[in-house]
Design an enzyme around this catalytic site. Structure first.
Site, PDB file in Angstrom:
ATOM      1  N   GLU A  43       0.845  -1.188   0.000  1.00  0.00           N
ATOM      2  CA  GLU A  43       0.000   0.000   0.000  1.00  0.00           C
ATOM      3  C   GLU A  43       0.889   1.249   0.000  1.00  0.00           C
ATOM      4  O   GLU A  43       1.936   1.269   0.643  1.00  0.00           O
ATOM      5  CB  GLU A  43      -0.889  -0.004   1.246  1.00  0.00           C
ATOM      6  CG  GLU A  43      -1.879   1.135   1.317  1.00  0.00           C
ATOM      7  CD  GLU A  43      -2.674   1.156   2.616  1.00  0.00           C
ATOM      8  OE1 GLU A  43      -3.806   1.647   2.601  1.00  0.00           O
ATOM      9  OE2 GLU A  43      -2.139   0.682   3.644  1.00  0.00           O
ATOM     10  N   LYS A 114     -10.400   0.074  -1.836  1.00  0.00           N
ATOM     11  CA  LYS A 114     -10.403  -0.254  -0.407  1.00  0.00           C
ATOM     12  C   LYS A 114     -11.723   0.150   0.262  1.00  0.00           C
ATOM     13  O   LYS A 114     -12.148   1.309   0.176  1.00  0.00           O
ATOM     14  CB  LYS A 114      -9.225   0.451   0.269  1.00  0.00           C
ATOM     15  CG  LYS A 114      -9.030   0.103   1.738  1.00  0.00           C
ATOM     16  CD  LYS A 114      -7.823   0.867   2.280  1.00  0.00           C
ATOM     17  CE  LYS A 114      -7.561   0.538   3.746  1.00  0.00           C
ATOM     18  NZ  LYS A 114      -6.435   1.354   4.270  1.00  0.00           N
ATOM     19  N   CYS A 157      -4.643  -3.507   3.419  1.00  0.00           N
ATOM     20  CA  CYS A 157      -4.266  -3.101   4.783  1.00  0.00           C
ATOM     21  C   CYS A 157      -5.360  -3.316   5.837  1.00  0.00           C
ATOM     22  O   CYS A 157      -5.571  -4.420   6.304  1.00  0.00           O
ATOM     23  CB  CYS A 157      -3.784  -1.649   4.761  1.00  0.00           C
ATOM     24  SG  CYS A 157      -2.771  -1.196   6.204  1.00  0.00           S
TER      25      CYS A 157
END
Length: 271
Positions: A43, A114, A157
Site C-alpha cells: 500500500e 479499499k 491493509c
C-alpha cells in the site's frame, strides 16, 4: 494451477513519486531475477506523504502509477499487484485507495477500491483519518481466476481486520489472498502477524502481504515484515525490518493437503 514463486516487496516509500517508482522497479527486478512470477507491491508504494500532498498530486500519482504497473509488468513478463494508490473520484476532492492486478502483457486483470478506512487515534500520538481524503469502495472484491496462478483475491491493509471480506473471497474460489499494507509500527508489533495467519488458517489460503517499513515523514512509521503465509498458517517468508523481498513457493499440492486435513470451509453452518 501450477507451482510457482511469489514475491511480497517491502519498501520505505517517501513523499516522492519518482524515487518510489524507481525503488519499486529495482525490487521487482530483484524478485523476477530470483524466479518470482507473481510480484506484489505494498500500500502507498508510489507515494507516502501527508494527506494534503497526496490529494494535491493525486491526478499525477494515479496516471503515472497505473502506467508504471502496466509497463513494468510487460517489461519483466510478470503478474503484478500494485497494492494501493490514490485514484481521484469525480469532483469530490477525494480518492479511491485502489489496488490493481496487472498481467504480463500489461493488461488490467482486476481492480479493487479499499472498503474499510483507517480512522483511528493511537496511544503513540498518531491520529489517522483516512476518510478525510479517501472514499470507501462500495463493492466487495472479485477473484481473478488464473489457470497458472490460481484464484487471486485483493484487499488492502485495514481490511485484514474484517474476516468477512476474506470469507467472501474464499467462497468465490480464492487460493491466494493479498494484503498489501502500510501497517503502523504501533499496531503492527502486536497484530500484523497474527491477523495474517488467522486469515490464512480460517480460509485455508495463501496470504501474501507486501509491506511498508521504517520512517516515511514526520511521525509516520510502519511495521515492516512483509510476509508470505501458507494455508496451514505457517510463515514461509518474512522480509524483516528493511526494504527487500520475501519470496516463497505457492504450491497447489500444499493447498490441497491443508484443505483435506482441515476441511473447515466445507463445515460452514452459516454460509
Amino acid at each position: 494451477m501450477k507451482s510457482y514463486l511469489a514475491a511480497a516487496i517491502q519498501m520505505t516509500s517517501l513523499p516522492d513519486l519518482e524515487k518510489n517508482l524507481a525503488q519499486a522497479e529495482e525490487l521487482i527486478e530483484l524478485a523476477v531475477r530470483r524466479g518470482a512470477e507473481l510480484v506484489s507491491l505494498p500500500e502507498n508504494f508510489a507515494f507516502l506523504g501527508t494527506e494534503e500532498d497526496k490529494i494535491r498530486q493525486a491526478e499525477s500519482i494515479a496516471t503515472q502509477t497505473e502506467k508504471f504497473l502496466k509497463t513494468t509488468a510487460q517489461k519483466f513478463q510478470v503478474t503484478l499487484v500494485g497494492g494501493g494508490f490514490p485514484v481521484p473520484v469525480g469532483t469530490e476532492g477525494k480518492v479511491y485507495n485502489t489496488a490493481l492486478l496487472v498481467g504480463p502483457n500489461g493488461e488490467e486483470l482486476n481492480r479493487y477500491e479499499k472498503a474499510h478506512l483507517f480512522d483511528v487515534d493511537l496511544p503513540d500520538g498518531n491520529t489517522y483519518r483516512e476518510s478525510s481524503t479517501v472514499m470507501a469502495g462500495l463493492k466487495l472484491p472479485d477473484v481473478y481466476h488464473s489457470p497458472d496462478l490460481g484464484g487471486i483475491g485483493l484487499s488492502v491493509c485495514y481490511d485484514v481486520r474484517f474476516p468477512e471480506l476474506y470469507r467472501h473471497l474464499s467462497k468465490l474460489g480464492a487460493d491466494v489472498l493479498f494484503v498489501p499494507a502500510a501497517f503502523t509500527a504501533y499496531t503492527g508489533k502486536d497484530h500484523w502477524q497474527v491477523l495474517l495467519q488467522a486469515r490464512a488458517i480460517e480460509n485455508t489460503c495463501y496470504v501474501i502481504a507486501p509491506a511498508q517499513t521504517g520512517t516515511h515523514y514526520a511521525m509516520r512509521q510502519t511495521h515492516g515484515h512483509a510476509m508470505i503465509i501458507g494455508p496451514w498458517g505457517v510463515i514461509l517468508a518474512d522480509a524483516g525490518d528493511l526494504p527487500g523481498v520475501a519470496i516463497a513457493e505457492i504450491s497447489p499440492t500444499r493447498l490441497a493437503r491443508a484443505r483435506a486435513q482441515m476441511p473447515s470451509l466445507q463445515h460452514r453452518v452459516f454460509a
